[in-house]
Design a protein around this motif. Structure first.
Motif, short mmCIF file in Angstrom:
data_model
loop_
_atom_site.label_atom_id
_atom_site.label_comp_id
_atom_site.label_asym_id
_atom_site.label_seq_id
_atom_site.Cartn_x
_atom_site.Cartn_y
_atom_site.Cartn_z
N LEU A 1 0.82 -1.20 0.00
CA LEU A 1 0.00 0.00 0.00
C LEU A 1 0.86 1.27 0.00
O LEU A 1 0.33 2.37 0.00
CB LEU A 1 -0.94 0.01 1.21
N GLY A 2 2.17 1.09 0.03
CA GLY A 2 3.08 2.23 -0.05
C GLY A 2 3.38 2.90 1.27
O GLY A 2 3.80 4.05 1.29
N HIS A 3 3.17 2.19 2.35
CA HIS A 3 3.44 2.76 3.67
C HIS A 3 4.82 2.31 4.16
O HIS A 3 5.51 1.55 3.51
CB HIS A 3 2.35 2.32 4.66
N ASP A 4 5.17 2.79 5.33
CA ASP A 4 6.44 2.41 5.96
C ASP A 4 6.50 0.91 6.20
O ASP A 4 5.50 0.21 6.08
CB ASP A 4 6.61 3.12 7.32
N ASP A 5 7.68 0.44 6.57
CA ASP A 5 7.84 -0.98 6.88
C ASP A 5 7.02 -1.39 8.10
O ASP A 5 6.52 -2.51 8.16
CB ASP A 5 9.31 -1.31 7.13
N ASP A 6 6.89 -0.50 9.05
CA ASP A 6 6.15 -0.81 10.27
C ASP A 6 4.79 -0.12 10.27
O ASP A 6 4.68 1.07 9.97
CB ASP A 6 6.93 -0.36 11.51
N ALA A 7 3.77 -0.85 10.64
CA ALA A 7 2.44 -0.27 10.77
C ALA A 7 2.40 0.57 12.04
O ALA A 7 3.11 0.29 13.01
CB ALA A 7 1.39 -1.37 10.84
N PRO A 8 1.57 1.59 12.06
CA PRO A 8 1.51 2.45 13.25
C PRO A 8 0.80 1.78 14.42
O PRO A 8 -0.12 0.98 14.23
CB PRO A 8 0.72 3.66 12.76
N ASP A 9 1.24 2.13 15.61
CA ASP A 9 0.53 1.73 16.82
C ASP A 9 -0.55 2.77 17.08
O ASP A 9 -0.47 3.91 16.60
CB ASP A 9 1.48 1.71 18.03
N ALA A 10 -1.53 2.41 17.86
CA ALA A 10 -2.62 3.34 18.16
C ALA A 10 -2.12 4.58 18.90
O ALA A 10 -2.71 5.66 18.78
CB ALA A 10 -3.70 2.64 18.98
N THR A 11 -1.03 4.45 19.62
CA THR A 11 -0.51 5.58 20.39
C THR A 11 0.65 6.30 19.70
O THR A 11 1.31 7.13 20.32
CB THR A 11 -0.05 5.10 21.79
N ASP A 12 0.88 5.99 18.43
CA ASP A 12 1.95 6.64 17.68
C ASP A 12 1.54 8.08 17.37
O ASP A 12 0.67 8.33 16.53
CB ASP A 12 2.22 5.87 16.40
N GLU A 13 2.19 9.01 18.02
CA GLU A 13 1.81 10.43 17.91
C GLU A 13 2.06 11.00 16.51
O GLU A 13 1.37 11.92 16.08
CB GLU A 13 2.62 11.24 18.94
N GLN A 14 3.00 10.45 15.79
CA GLN A 14 3.38 10.97 14.48
C GLN A 14 2.45 10.52 13.35
O GLN A 14 2.55 11.01 12.24
CB GLN A 14 4.81 10.54 14.14
N ARG A 15 1.56 9.60 13.62
CA ARG A 15 0.67 9.05 12.59
C ARG A 15 -0.73 9.64 12.73
O ARG A 15 -1.19 9.96 13.82
CB ARG A 15 0.57 7.53 12.69
N TRP B 1 -4.98 9.75 12.46
CA TRP B 1 -6.08 8.86 12.83
C TRP B 1 -6.38 7.92 11.68
O TRP B 1 -6.60 6.73 11.88
CB TRP B 1 -7.34 9.69 13.14
N ARG B 2 -6.44 8.49 10.49
CA ARG B 2 -6.77 7.69 9.31
C ARG B 2 -5.80 6.54 9.12
O ARG B 2 -6.21 5.39 8.87
CB ARG B 2 -6.79 8.58 8.08
N GLU B 3 -4.50 6.82 9.22
CA GLU B 3 -3.50 5.78 9.01
C GLU B 3 -3.57 4.71 10.10
O GLU B 3 -3.48 3.51 9.81
CB GLU B 3 -2.11 6.40 8.96
N VAL B 4 -3.75 5.13 11.34
CA VAL B 4 -3.83 4.18 12.45
C VAL B 4 -5.05 3.27 12.30
O VAL B 4 -4.96 2.05 12.45
CB VAL B 4 -3.87 4.93 13.81
N LEU B 5 -6.20 3.86 11.97
CA LEU B 5 -7.42 3.06 11.84
C LEU B 5 -7.38 2.17 10.60
O LEU B 5 -7.87 1.04 10.64
CB LEU B 5 -8.65 3.97 11.83
N LEU B 6 -6.80 2.65 9.52
CA LEU B 6 -6.64 1.83 8.33
C LEU B 6 -5.77 0.61 8.63
O LEU B 6 -6.11 -0.51 8.28
CB LEU B 6 -6.03 2.64 7.18
N ALA B 7 -4.67 0.83 9.31
CA ALA B 7 -3.77 -0.27 9.65
C ALA B 7 -4.47 -1.29 10.55
O ALA B 7 -4.36 -2.50 10.33
CB ALA B 7 -2.51 0.26 10.35
N ALA B 8 -5.19 -0.82 11.55
CA ALA B 8 -5.86 -1.73 12.47
C ALA B 8 -6.96 -2.53 11.77
O ALA B 8 -7.11 -3.73 12.01
CB ALA B 8 -6.46 -0.94 13.64
N THR B 9 -7.71 -1.88 10.90
CA THR B 9 -8.78 -2.55 10.17
C THR B 9 -8.22 -3.60 9.21
O THR B 9 -8.71 -4.73 9.16
CB THR B 9 -9.62 -1.52 9.40
N LEU B 10 -7.19 -3.22 8.48
CA LEU B 10 -6.57 -4.16 7.55
C LEU B 10 -5.96 -5.35 8.29
O LEU B 10 -6.15 -6.50 7.89
CB LEU B 10 -5.48 -3.44 6.74
N GLN B 11 -5.29 -5.08 9.39
CA GLN B 11 -4.68 -6.16 10.17
C GLN B 11 -5.74 -7.11 10.72
O GLN B 11 -5.59 -8.33 10.67
CB GLN B 11 -3.85 -5.58 11.31
#
Length: 88
Positions: free
Chosen positions: A34-48, A50-60
């Motif tokens: 999907l063109g993102h970083d090697d690591d998916a964001p954590d829910a508490t990742d301040e640099q990411r 909301w959209r990216e965090v929720l997309l990662a969690a939903t996909l996972q």
């Protein structure tokens, strides 16, 4: 409780571990595709965002559920082929 159901418990646990590892690897590859970083964001990742965090969690979650269902179904089908009894 049926004997086949009891006998299937250790097999089910092993398949669960395998499906978790497989789902993690599939998610990591999907996230990269999907063109993102090697690591998916954590829910508490301040640099990411909301959209990216929720997309990662939903996909996972979707990948994990799909892989788990496929592995569980394959294990149950194989058990029936070997023993003649459905383990569920």
């Amino acid at each position: 409780m049926k004997v086949s159901k009891i006998a299937y418990k250790p097999v089910g646990l092993a398949l669960g571990a395998i499906s978790g590892m497989t789902a993690g690897a599939v998610f990591k590859q999907a996230w990269k595709m999907l063109g993102h970083d090697d690591d998916a964001p954590d829910a508490t990742d301040e640099q990411r965002s909301w959209r990216e965090v929720l997309l990662a969690a939903t996909l996972q979650g979707a990948i994990f559920a799909g892989v788990k269902a496929a592995v569980d179904r394959a294990g149950a089908t194989a058990t029936r082929s070997l023993t003649g009894t459905w383990p569920g």
